[in-house]
Design an enzyme around this catalytic site. Structure first.
Site, PDB file in Angstrom:
ATOM      1  N   ASP A  74       0.891  -1.144   0.021  1.00 10.97           N
ATOM      2  CA  ASP A  74       0.024  -0.184   0.126  1.00 10.97           C
ATOM      3  C   ASP A  74       0.641   1.061   0.003  1.00 10.97           C
ATOM      4  O   ASP A  74       1.968   0.997   0.312  1.00 10.97           O
ATOM      5  CB  ASP A  74      -1.008   0.104   1.263  1.00 10.97           C
ATOM      6  CG  ASP A  74      -1.943  -0.974   1.383  1.00 10.97           C
ATOM      7  OD1 ASP A  74      -2.254  -1.733   0.643  1.00 10.97           O
ATOM      8  OD2 ASP A  74      -2.964  -0.904   2.341  1.00 10.97           O
ATOM      9  N   ASP A  75       0.200   2.379  -0.182  1.00 10.95           N
ATOM     10  CA  ASP A  75       0.679   3.821  -0.198  1.00 10.95           C
ATOM     11  C   ASP A  75       1.893   4.054  -1.260  1.00 10.95           C
ATOM     12  O   ASP A  75       2.397   5.193  -1.105  1.00 10.95           O
ATOM     13  CB  ASP A  75       1.157   3.944   1.160  1.00 10.95           C
ATOM     14  CG  ASP A  75       0.120   3.816   2.306  1.00 10.95           C
ATOM     15  OD1 ASP A  75      -1.045   3.430   1.930  1.00 10.95           O
ATOM     16  OD2 ASP A  75       0.579   3.997   3.332  1.00 10.95           O
TER      17      ASP A  75
ATOM     18  N   HIS B 296      -6.274   2.793  -4.069  1.00 10.47           N
ATOM     19  CA  HIS B 296      -6.146   3.221  -2.619  1.00 10.47           C
ATOM     20  C   HIS B 296      -6.309   4.569  -2.312  1.00 10.47           C
ATOM     21  O   HIS B 296      -5.918   5.405  -1.530  1.00 10.47           O
ATOM     22  CB  HIS B 296      -4.819   2.838  -2.087  1.00 10.47           C
ATOM     23  CG  HIS B 296      -4.358   2.574  -0.594  1.00 10.47           C
ATOM     24  ND1 HIS B 296      -5.266   1.743   0.112  1.00 10.47           N
ATOM     25  CD2 HIS B 296      -3.564   3.148   0.137  1.00 10.47           C
ATOM     26  CE1 HIS B 296      -4.685   1.937   1.443  1.00 10.47           C
ATOM     27  NE2 HIS B 296      -3.737   2.522   1.617  1.00 10.47           N
TER      28      HIS B 296
ATOM     29  N   HIS C 280      -5.873   9.570   0.227  1.00 10.98           N
ATOM     30  CA  HIS C 280      -5.393   8.631   1.577  1.00 10.98           C
ATOM     31  C   HIS C 280      -5.611   9.569   2.928  1.00 10.98           C
ATOM     32  O   HIS C 280      -4.752   9.621   3.542  1.00 10.98           O
ATOM     33  CB  HIS C 280      -3.815   8.381   1.205  1.00 10.98           C
ATOM     34  CG  HIS C 280      -3.812   7.042   2.082  1.00 10.98           C
ATOM     35  ND1 HIS C 280      -3.011   7.252   3.449  1.00 10.98           N
ATOM     36  CD2 HIS C 280      -3.656   5.795   2.075  1.00 10.98           C
ATOM     37  CE1 HIS C 280      -2.951   6.065   4.079  1.00 10.98           C
ATOM     38  NE2 HIS C 280      -3.363   5.195   3.060  1.00 10.98           N
TER      39      HIS C 280
ATOM     40  N   HIS D 123       4.043  -2.066   2.810  1.00 12.21           N
ATOM     41  CA  HIS D 123       3.950  -0.366   2.608  1.00 12.21           C
ATOM     42  C   HIS D 123       5.176  -0.217   1.701  1.00 12.21           C
ATOM     43  O   HIS D 123       6.400  -0.262   2.450  1.00 12.21           O
ATOM     44  CB  HIS D 123       3.660   0.481   3.515  1.00 12.21           C
ATOM     45  CG  HIS D 123       2.432   0.271   4.372  1.00 12.21           C
ATOM     46  ND1 HIS D 123       2.189  -0.683   5.201  1.00 12.21           N
ATOM     47  CD2 HIS D 123       1.228   0.909   4.036  1.00 12.21           C
ATOM     48  CE1 HIS D 123       0.906  -0.469   5.650  1.00 12.21           C
ATOM     49  NE2 HIS D 123       0.282   0.577   4.888  1.00 12.21           N
TER      50      HIS D 123
HETATM   51 ZN   LIG Z   1      -2.719   3.162   3.244  1.00 13.43          ZN
END
Ligand SMILES: [Zn+2]
Length: 260
Positions: free
Chosen positions: A76-77, A126, A130, A221
């Site tokens: 993620d991210d 995502h 965020h 991440h």
């Molecule tokens: Zn995230």
């Protein structure tokens, strides 16, 4: 099963019954029972909002079938410049993974996204910004977050993403509406690495290895520098245990992209 629909129905039935009993007999303790039920209902809703594994408000893909020794690494991210190191390690072991992208980071890291696609990794949504408040956005704003990320990735790669991972794993009735309208597959996780904490790599590695089992979805991440360090130990260890790595689409046998 503990779902929003069931809990709402049971709460409505119990509360109505208690209020009717109170109206008939007039005993004040029945009001306390009604208040207790309301508190219990509220606690159950909060549990559903913050517990991705509960799949309380909507269907989530948290863990695959244990029948094959398949597991999915998910990141993620990103995209970020650190993603290159992650891709280097995955390439070394010929592993395909799934990356949930933040739309606002795509413009500055276009070559990262293109490399992800070229090397056979899967892309998911995502949100665009965020924000910590994403889970509590109204339907229109949440739709905008998801559509703008989908659009920016589509312009760059031609791929129309269908996978979505909610930031912080927060789910709500509004999110359930939006993913239904946009026909998205919502992906949770079964192994949370907590790699965004200040904990040393060794502790994070042990946590992941302790929890992994066939069908696991591991949350990592790729925007963190330590991600590559973690993978250098985790991947060889799991390969020694004869695990096979899959994308989320392969693990759950679901479509990652809309055909349009
Ligand atoms: Zn995230």
């Amino acid at each position: 099963m503990l779902t929003y629909k069931n809990v709402r129905l049971i709460h409505a039935l119990l509360s109505t019954t208690v209020l009717i009993v109170y109206l008939i007999y007039g005993h004040v303790q029945w009001l306390y029972v009604a208040m207790g039920l309301a508190l219990l209902y509220l606690c159950t809703l909060l549990y559903g909002v913050f517990t991705v594994k509960a799949a309380f408000f909507l269907t989530l893909f948290n863990e695959g079938s244990p029948r094959d020794k398949l597991i999915a690494l998910t990141f993620d991210d990103g995209p970020s410049q650190n993603t290159h190191q992650v891709m280097d390690i995955l390439k070394q072991y010929n592993i395909k993974a799934t990356f949930f992208l933040i739309g606002s980071k795509v413009k500055e890291n276009q070559e990262v996204v293109q490399r992800l696609v070229a090397e056979g990794h899967q892309l998911g949504n995502h949100t665009y910004h965020h924000s910590k408040a994403t889970g509590f956005y109204p339907v229109a704003k949440l739709t905008e977050e998801l559509e703008s990320t989908r659009s920016v990735v589509k312009q760059l790669t031609g791929l129309n993403m269908k996978l979505y991972r909610p930031p912080f794993g927060v789910t709500t009735p509004n999110l359930a509406k939006v993913v239904s309208q946009l026909r998205l597959n919502v992906i949770g996780w079964s192994v949370r690495s907590f790699d965004t904490t200040a904990q040393p790599a060794e502790g994070i590695i042990q946590r992941v290895l302790r929890q992994v089992k066939p069908g696991a979805v591991v949350l990592l991440h790729d925007d963190r520098e330590k991600c590559a360090v973690l993978l250098e130990t985790i991947i060889p260890h799991l390969l020694n245990q004869r695990y096979t790595f899959a994308t989320v689409g392969e693990l759950f046998e679901i479509e990652a992209y809309e055909n349009d």
